[in-house]
Design an enzyme around this catalytic site. Structure first.
Site, short mmCIF file in Angstrom:
data_model
loop_
_atom_site.label_atom_id
_atom_site.label_comp_id
_atom_site.label_asym_id
_atom_site.label_seq_id
_atom_site.Cartn_x
_atom_site.Cartn_y
_atom_site.Cartn_z
N ARG A 57 22.95 6.94 -32.33
CA ARG A 57 22.73 7.21 -33.76
C ARG A 57 23.31 6.05 -34.56
O ARG A 57 22.74 5.55 -35.51
CB ARG A 57 23.37 8.55 -34.19
CG ARG A 57 23.35 8.73 -35.68
CD ARG A 57 23.59 10.14 -36.19
NE ARG A 57 24.47 10.94 -35.38
CZ ARG A 57 25.79 10.80 -35.26
NH1 ARG A 57 26.42 9.85 -35.94
NH2 ARG A 57 26.49 11.59 -34.48
N ASP A 93 9.72 0.01 -53.49
CA ASP A 93 8.94 0.49 -52.35
C ASP A 93 7.83 -0.54 -52.12
O ASP A 93 6.89 -0.64 -52.90
CB ASP A 93 8.38 1.88 -52.66
CG ASP A 93 7.57 2.47 -51.50
OD1 ASP A 93 7.09 1.69 -50.66
OD2 ASP A 93 7.40 3.70 -51.48
C1 LIG Z 1 3.73 6.70 -46.62
C2 LIG Z 1 4.52 6.25 -47.77
C3 LIG Z 1 5.84 6.67 -47.97
C4 LIG Z 1 6.51 7.66 -47.05
O1 LIG Z 1 6.67 7.16 -45.77
P1 LIG Z 1 6.69 8.07 -44.44
O2 LIG Z 1 6.85 7.09 -43.36
O3 LIG Z 1 5.37 8.81 -44.42
O4 LIG Z 1 7.83 9.01 -44.59
C5 LIG Z 1 6.52 6.17 -49.06
N1 LIG Z 1 5.94 5.31 -49.92
C6 LIG Z 1 4.68 4.89 -49.77
C7 LIG Z 1 4.08 3.94 -50.77
C8 LIG Z 1 3.92 5.34 -48.70
O5 LIG Z 1 2.64 4.94 -48.56
#
Ligand SMILES: *Cc1c(COP(=O)(O)O)cnc(C)c1O
Length: 386
Positions: free
Chosen positions: A51, A175
């Site tokens: 972990r 993101d």
């Molecule tokens: C898919 C996605 C997420 C979430 O990711 P997971 O791996 O599905 O938990 C977050 N932000 C964006 C822009 C995504 O396309």
């Protein structure tokens, strides 16, 4: 050569990776182990428990850090696991200013999980970065940006957001899932935290779910490692191996996604049954200049609406397509289609979603790296049946 000196296309293949010290294996082995020998208490080779750290994951984390020009990389069990760790930096009473046109799962964890813990989220349009400042209060600790956005492909000025964040002493998280590190590197533009759903372009083959954070600040990295180890949302060695393998062709795949994306965007734009195409590569896109400045190319993600705007028409198009498969997710080598109004954005009331452009006939495409003629023919035959 240090990983900072390597060019991107070399980093994807080499950064953070050394031949296995015990066998000389060129590819990082899948260290499928939960624990590690200690010759006497506290004496070990750098790994105690998986972990906390695992050699396969550590190789991937080093590689990911290099791809984003960051000092540290941390992997999580999913993209949302990574976002969960970011919000756990905050305390009750803290506020977050976030993009309103946000990945559905991110909106859900913010509003349905973390609002219960006393954290407040302000969702605002960020197409004009100067407007972000109006929403900063004394309690704001984090600005959360997603660009390009899903599914409208809006572009947010990362450098502009970073200026606001610096001025007010708050963190900026980006993101970067839709762009991938090949197209855009937010830390270079002033962001503090870069987040990826590695499930998408980084993995690239739709065979693994994983998330990642990249940061350069030592103290911030320390806090995030503490959360990663304390909360335990970590990926296993097999998944780490798969993402490492996927990343080796990231640049080649992204070039293919960009080339095919450009052709498909233009094909759709000139099609008589298509109303509007949302893709940041068009010079008519409202933030095209910012996209040009902060991205290397425009990617393979796009959305389009149909003339007449009928839900049934959109349903027909996505079910008539044979090469584009109707499915959640994006960023794999295969082309996928999605219908945001009934899939990813179904939980948002019709009036609310239509305000941001998510109309009934909107179709989202993740353009893959198949032969472009087959992709165009598939769209043409599906649209011809309307
Ligand atoms: C898919 C996605 C997420 C979430 O990711 P997971 O791996 O599905 O938990 C977050 N932000 C964006 C822009 C995504 O396309």
């Amino acid at each position: 050569m240090s990983k900072q000196e390597m060019k991107f296309n070399t980093k994807v293949i080499h950064a953070g990776l050394e031949p296995d010290p015990t066998t000389g294996a060129i590819m990082t082995p899948i260290y499928q182990t939960s624990t590690y020998v200690q010759t006497s208490p506290g004496v070990h080779k750098g790994f105690e428990y998986s972990r906390t750290g695992n050699p396969t994951r550590a190789a991937l984390e080093a590689n990911l850090a290099a791809l984003e020009n960051a000092k540290y990389g941390l992997c999580f069990g999913s993209g949302l696991g990574a976002i969960d760790a970011v919000i756990k930096l905050l305390s009750p009473g803290d506020e977050v200013v976030s993009t309103n046109d946000l990945y559905g799962g991110t909106y859900r964890i913010f509003t349905k999980v973390f609002e219960n813990y006393g954290i407040k989220f302000n969702f605002i349009g960020m197409q004009n970065a100067d407007k972000i400042e109006e929403h900063i209060t004394e309690k704001t600790k984090l600005i959360w940006v997603e660009t390009p956005t899903n599914p409208m492909l809006n572009i947010i000025d990362i450098e502009g957001a970073a200026k606001v964040a610096k001025k007010h002493g708050v963190l900026l998280g980006v993101d970067n899932t839709f762009a991938s590190p090949y197209l855009q590197n937010p830390i270079d533009l002033g962001a503090d935290i870069v987040m990826h759903s590695a499930t998408k372009y980084l993995g690239g083959h739709s065979d693994v779910v994983m998330g990642a954070l990249m940061v350069s600040d030592d103290a911030l990295a320390e806090r995030l490692y503490f959360i990663q180890n304390s909360c335990g949302s970590v990926p296993g060695p097999m998944d780490s191996f798969l993402v490492l393998r996927g990343i080796k062709t990231l640049h080649l795949r992204m070039q293919g996604h960009c080339e095919n994306g450009k052709e498909i965007a233009h094909f759709l734009q000139s099609h008589p049954k298509v109303e509007c195409v949302y893709w940041p590569g068009f010079d008519t896109h409202p933030n095209h200049e910012i996209a040009k400045a902060q991205m290397k190319d425009f990617g393979g993600m796009m959305s389009f609406s149909l003339k007449g705007n009928k839900l049934e028409d959109a349903f027909q198009v996505v079910s008539y397509m044979k090469v584009f498969t109707l499915a959640e997710s994006l960023g794999g080598v295969e082309s996928l289609s999605g219908h945001p109004a009934s899939m990813t954005h179904a939980a948002i009331p019709k009036e609310e979603r239509e305000k941001t452009g998510v109309v009934d006939s909107l179709i989202r495409l993740s353009v893959g790296v198949e032969d472009i003629e087959d992709l165009k023919a598939d769209l043409a035959q599906a649209l011809a049946q309307l």
